[in-house]
Design a protein around this motif. Structure first.
Motif, PDB file in Angstrom:
ATOM      1  N   ASP A 219      13.243   9.839  30.333  1.00 52.91           N
ATOM      2  CA  ASP A 219      13.022  10.958  31.263  1.00 52.91           C
ATOM      3  C   ASP A 219      14.334  11.453  31.859  1.00 52.91           C
ATOM      4  N   GLY A 220      15.326  10.564  31.994  1.00 54.51           N
ATOM      5  CA  GLY A 220      16.637  10.991  32.490  1.00 54.51           C
ATOM      6  C   GLY A 220      17.313  11.948  31.516  1.00 54.51           C
TER       7      GLY A 220
ATOM      8  N   GLY B 144      19.346   4.662  32.423  1.00 56.89           N
ATOM      9  CA  GLY B 144      17.929   4.913  32.680  1.00 56.89           C
ATOM     10  C   GLY B 144      17.123   5.092  31.408  1.00 56.89           C
TER      11      GLY B 144
ATOM     12  N   HIS C 145      15.626  15.301  31.806  1.00 58.83           N
ATOM     13  CA  HIS C 145      16.107  15.997  33.007  1.00 58.83           C
ATOM     14  C   HIS C 145      17.472  16.619  32.754  1.00 58.83           C
TER      15      HIS C 145
ATOM     16  N   PRO D 171      22.870  14.256  36.753  1.00 52.24           N
ATOM     17  CA  PRO D 171      22.823  12.799  36.931  1.00 52.24           C
ATOM     18  C   PRO D 171      23.109  12.060  35.623  1.00 52.24           C
ATOM     19  N   ASP D 172      23.836  10.939  35.747  1.00 50.09           N
ATOM     20  CA  ASP D 172      24.171  10.138  34.568  1.00 50.09           C
ATOM     21  C   ASP D 172      22.916   9.400  34.081  1.00 50.09           C
ATOM     22  N   PRO D 173      22.444   9.681  32.848  1.00 53.33           N
ATOM     23  CA  PRO D 173      21.206   9.052  32.365  1.00 53.33           C
ATOM     24  C   PRO D 173      21.435   7.738  31.632  1.00 53.33           C
TER      25      PRO D 173
ATOM     26  N   CYS E 159      26.496  11.211  26.437  1.00 57.85           N
ATOM     27  CA  CYS E 159      25.172  11.594  26.983  1.00 57.85           C
ATOM     28  C   CYS E 159      25.169  13.041  27.483  1.00 57.85           C
ATOM     29  N   ARG E 160      25.775  13.286  28.649  1.00 57.67           N
ATOM     30  CA  ARG E 160      25.634  14.608  29.289  1.00 57.67           C
ATOM     31  C   ARG E 160      26.448  15.699  28.606  1.00 57.67           C
TER      32      ARG E 160
END
Ligand code: 4NP
Length: 167
Positions: free
Chosen positions: A140-141, A137, A144, A132-134, A21-22
């Protein structure tokens, strides 16, 4: 500087937990910034996770989709786990949050001469220390995450250019 490379090259490693993800988002965004400045022969980019659950997998489909909406292609990326040799290969090892930074610090050789820290320290005008870890979620995460890594990526590129000019 780590590794045996031309001294004009800087290598950047983005690190999160799963590398789906990130950190792949940071990887794709920062690679695009580097490419847009025609600096791909001077700045190497990679990403990895401190965990091993997703090794070999592509990025999360939600991360790929949100990145694609902004023109970034994360589809070629595959997850891998951080390893001891990364400290020999990368000049900047940038964690998405404190937990992953702590894990990296526990692995870091005492003679590491690169920069090990939080990626968002390079984001100006951002009042957060962690991306933040999305994972658990919604879309929208992921949007962000893109906002944050775009801001931090701009600051990081400026810092690498400044450090290179000062050499
Ligand atoms: P990432 O997000 O660290 O940003 O890639 C996560 C991905 C997977 C998991 C946790 C966070 N997981 O528990 O599998």
């Amino acid at each position: 500087m780590p590794g045996q490379r031309a001294n004009s090259e800087s290598r950047v490693l983005f690190v999160c937990l799963g590398n789906i993800c990130r950190s792949p988002t940071a990887h794709g965004v920062f690679q695009a910034l580097v490419d847009n400045c025609c600096l791909e022969s001077c700045i190497g980019v990679d990403s990895c996770g401190t965990g091993n659950w997703h090794v070999g997998e592509p990025a999360d489909q939600r991360a790929i989709a949100e990145a694609a909406r902004r023109g970034y292609d994360l589809s070629p990326l595959r997850a891998r786990q951080v390893c001891a040799d990364d400290f020999a290969q990368f000049d900047y090892i940038l964690a998405m949050d404190h937990m992953n930074l702590q894990e990296l610090k526990s692995m870091c050789p005492a003679d590491y001469r690169g920069h090990l820290g939080l990626f968002l320290t390079f984001a100006s005008g951002v009042d957060l220390e962690e991306v933040p870890d999305p994972y658990y979620g919604g879309a929208d995460g992921f949007s962000h995450v893109l906002d944050l890594v775009e801001a931090a990526g701009e600051g990081l590129l400026q810092e690498i250019r400044r450090a290179h000019t000062a050499r």
